[in-house]
Structure formats: structure tokens, C-alpha cells
Design a protein around this motif. Sequence first.
Motif, PDB file in Angstrom:
ATOM      1  N   SER A  80      45.063  42.088  43.200  1.00 57.17           N
ATOM      2  CA  SER A  80      45.769  41.326  44.230  1.00 57.17           C
ATOM      3  C   SER A  80      46.334  40.041  43.625  1.00 57.17           C
ATOM      4  CB  SER A  80      44.830  40.980  45.383  1.00 57.17           C
ATOM      5  OG  SER A  80      45.478  40.127  46.315  1.00 57.17           O
ATOM      6  N   GLN A  81      47.467  39.605  44.155  1.00 52.79           N
ATOM      7  CA  GLN A  81      48.100  38.367  43.693  1.00 52.79           C
ATOM      8  C   GLN A  81      47.781  37.181  44.606  1.00 52.79           C
ATOM      9  OE1 GLN A  81      49.978  38.604  40.635  1.00 52.79           O
ATOM     10  NE2 GLN A  81      48.845  40.524  40.835  1.00 52.79           N
ATOM     11  N   ARG A  82      47.096  37.433  45.724  1.00 51.36           N
ATOM     12  CA  ARG A  82      46.783  36.368  46.678  1.00 51.36           C
ATOM     13  C   ARG A  82      45.345  35.899  46.507  1.00 51.36           C
ATOM     14  NH1 ARG A  82      50.140  39.865  49.810  1.00 51.36           N
ATOM     15  NH2 ARG A  82      51.869  38.766  50.852  1.00 51.36           N
ATOM     16  N   GLU A  83      45.164  34.598  46.338  1.00 45.58           N
ATOM     17  CA  GLU A  83      43.832  34.040  46.081  1.00 45.58           C
ATOM     18  C   GLU A  83      42.870  34.298  47.243  1.00 45.58           C
ATOM     19  OE1 GLU A  83      41.678  29.833  44.753  1.00 45.58           O
ATOM     20  OE2 GLU A  83      43.841  29.906  45.121  1.00 45.58           O
ATOM     21  N   LYS A  84      43.361  34.159  48.472  1.00 47.76           N
ATOM     22  CA  LYS A  84      42.488  34.364  49.632  1.00 47.76           C
ATOM     23  C   LYS A  84      41.993  35.812  49.703  1.00 47.76           C
ATOM     24  CE  LYS A  84      43.096  31.966  53.351  1.00 47.76           C
ATOM     25  NZ  LYS A  84      43.571  31.396  54.642  1.00 47.76           N
ATOM     26  N   ILE A  85      42.863  36.754  49.359  1.00 48.69           N
ATOM     27  CA  ILE A  85      42.473  38.165  49.350  1.00 48.69           C
ATOM     28  C   ILE A  85      41.475  38.410  48.225  1.00 48.69           C
ATOM     29  CG2 ILE A  85      43.284  40.550  49.230  1.00 48.69           C
ATOM     30  CD1 ILE A  85      44.404  39.000  51.613  1.00 48.69           C
ATOM     31  N   GLN A  86      41.740  37.838  47.059  1.00 47.28           N
ATOM     32  CA  GLN A  86      40.826  37.978  45.923  1.00 47.28           C
ATOM     33  C   GLN A  86      39.424  37.503  46.295  1.00 47.28           C
ATOM     34  OE1 GLN A  86      42.576  35.736  42.733  1.00 47.28           O
ATOM     35  NE2 GLN A  86      44.451  36.957  42.692  1.00 47.28           N
TER      36      GLN A  86
END
Length: 338
Positions: free
Chosen positions: A211-217
Amino acid sequence: MTEHNTKLTSAEIACTWTGYMNDSMSKCILGYFLKHIEDKEIKSIVQTAYDLSTVHVEKLRALFQREEIPLPIGFTNEHDVNKDAGHLYTDTFILTYVNHMAKVGMLAFSGFMSMSARKDIRLYFKEGLQEASNLYDESSDVALSKGLFIRAPYIPYPTEPDTVDSKSYFSGFTFFSKERPLNAIEISHLYMNIQTNIIGSKLALSFAQTSQREKIQNWMLRGAEISEKHVQIFGKALLDNHIQPPVPHDIAISDLTTPVFSDRLAMFQMSFLSAAGTGNYATAAAASQRSDLVVNYERLSLEIGQYAKDGADIMIHHKWLEQPPGTKDKEKLAKKKE
């Protein structure tokens, strides 16, 4: 499916809508697996699973069109998967995943069938149940032939029937007495929940990694940590009884960081597994007779519930959470006229 004048019930709409969402997701994931899998026997199993999901999506699309029900957004190869991203999962993981999802499918289709009244809808879910059962059977055969099937722990055969002779049978650990040995039913549920959490942990790590999104990571990594913690808790219960917890073979992920699946699909998959896990824990709590096990399942279910809620909040923020069909707010409609 046969033509029928009777309208779909709310339960039938819910079941077919859920089935479409699940199969459209599976089609994307299985299509990606097919692009990168190397083992021919495992590829044949994945192809079967992919073909089933494809047929299910088409049948349900036709049903919604006949009933004049809007088609769910669902998931598509064009928007939710990058098949050219590279190799992310080992063949062993892929086989384990398909075998696990076949088990989930058997539970889902049986439940859907039991809630349906219309003959054509019951027939659809009945066929789906048989297909999921066959897929589980075939994937298990391949896993067994390759030495990859993780069996539940063995215990000595009983020598005679017995009855519970004390209320202490239902007690867990106290400062005054040690908990009794696990029975076969409790062992089987601990084993199953270890297996499902291992799969969930690996999937969450793979989604975090790509994933490229920190919150998703962060949410995915938290899910992996929760699953690993639950594996340790269930494994300790077995080890305390001198039973070796099941250890899977090479269900690993590569170092790929290129996005493979859309964050929306990844979030939906983890939410799907969280819901299945909560159901597994409820079943295990009801079947277990030692109070400490029941308490563990109940408190760990709350942890999964909070995790799933936080995931739903993220999906709502990004407008990824598709709303199931429902009824209108009658009070709101009445006041709107004014």
C-alpha cells in the motif's frame, strides 16, 4: 436461474448482494494468482476457483438485471488489481488461501441457502455449496499429496465413554487448582483459529507492504500484530497441554512493494476476514467448556470488533464502503414533504 414472479425477500437481496461482493473480490485476487503461480497442480485448483467466481458474478449480474436491482459496484480487474505488479505470494500460500476460502464459502453458502425461500435462489446457493465443498476437497487432496496439509493435533483414542463428574470441569485456571486438560472439541477450535489467524496475518502484511497510504499501512500492520498475538494465546493453550500447535509450511510473501490490489479491495478483504473470525470465535466460545477459553474468545472478539470498526471508519473517509440495499427512513420521508 428460472424466471419467478415472486419478489426477492430482504434476506435474499442481502445474500445475493453479499455473494456478488465476495465473488467479484475473489475473481480479482484469483486472477492475480493465476498470472504468477508456477506449480501446475496448484494452478489447476486456482483456475477452478477463478472459473467458479466468474460464473457466480455473471449469474448474479443477470439476476439483478431481471429483478431491476442496481448492480453493486463490487470489484473489477480494471480498477482493483495490477496483475503485472510482480510475484507477491508463494504457491504454498496461494493453495492455503484457496483452501481456507473454500471453507468460508461452505459456511456462507449454507447460511445463504437457509435464509432463502425462492426455488431459484435456493438452487443457486445449493449449487454454490456443492462447488465450495468440491473445491475444498480438491485443494485438500493437493495439499495432502504435497505434504502441505496441516492436520489438527492427534490425541489418544478414548478407551470408554465418560461423564462429567464435577462442576470443576467447566473451570479455567485459579490459584487453588490447575485447569483440566483440553478436550477434543476445544483442541479442534484452537487449531482452526490458529490456522485462520496465520493466514490473516500474512495477508495483512502483504497489503501493508504494497500500500502507498500510511494510514492503510498502519491499520494492516495492526491487524497482523493482532493475529500474531491471538496465535500466541491459542498456541499457549495447546502447549500448556503438551500439544504442539500447527506450523504451516512456507506460507510466505515476497519483498515486493509495488501495489498489487487497490486499497479498497485490501480493506474489504480484511474486513471480510475479521467478520469470519468473529463468527469463528463465537462458535468456539459456545463449543468450549473451559471458562478460561470462553473468556479468551469473548475478549479477543471485542478486539477484532474494534479493529473492524476502525477499518470501516477509514473506508467511509475514502468513500470505499459500499452500502448494502436497505429501506428508506420513513420519518425522514414524511418530514421532507413539509
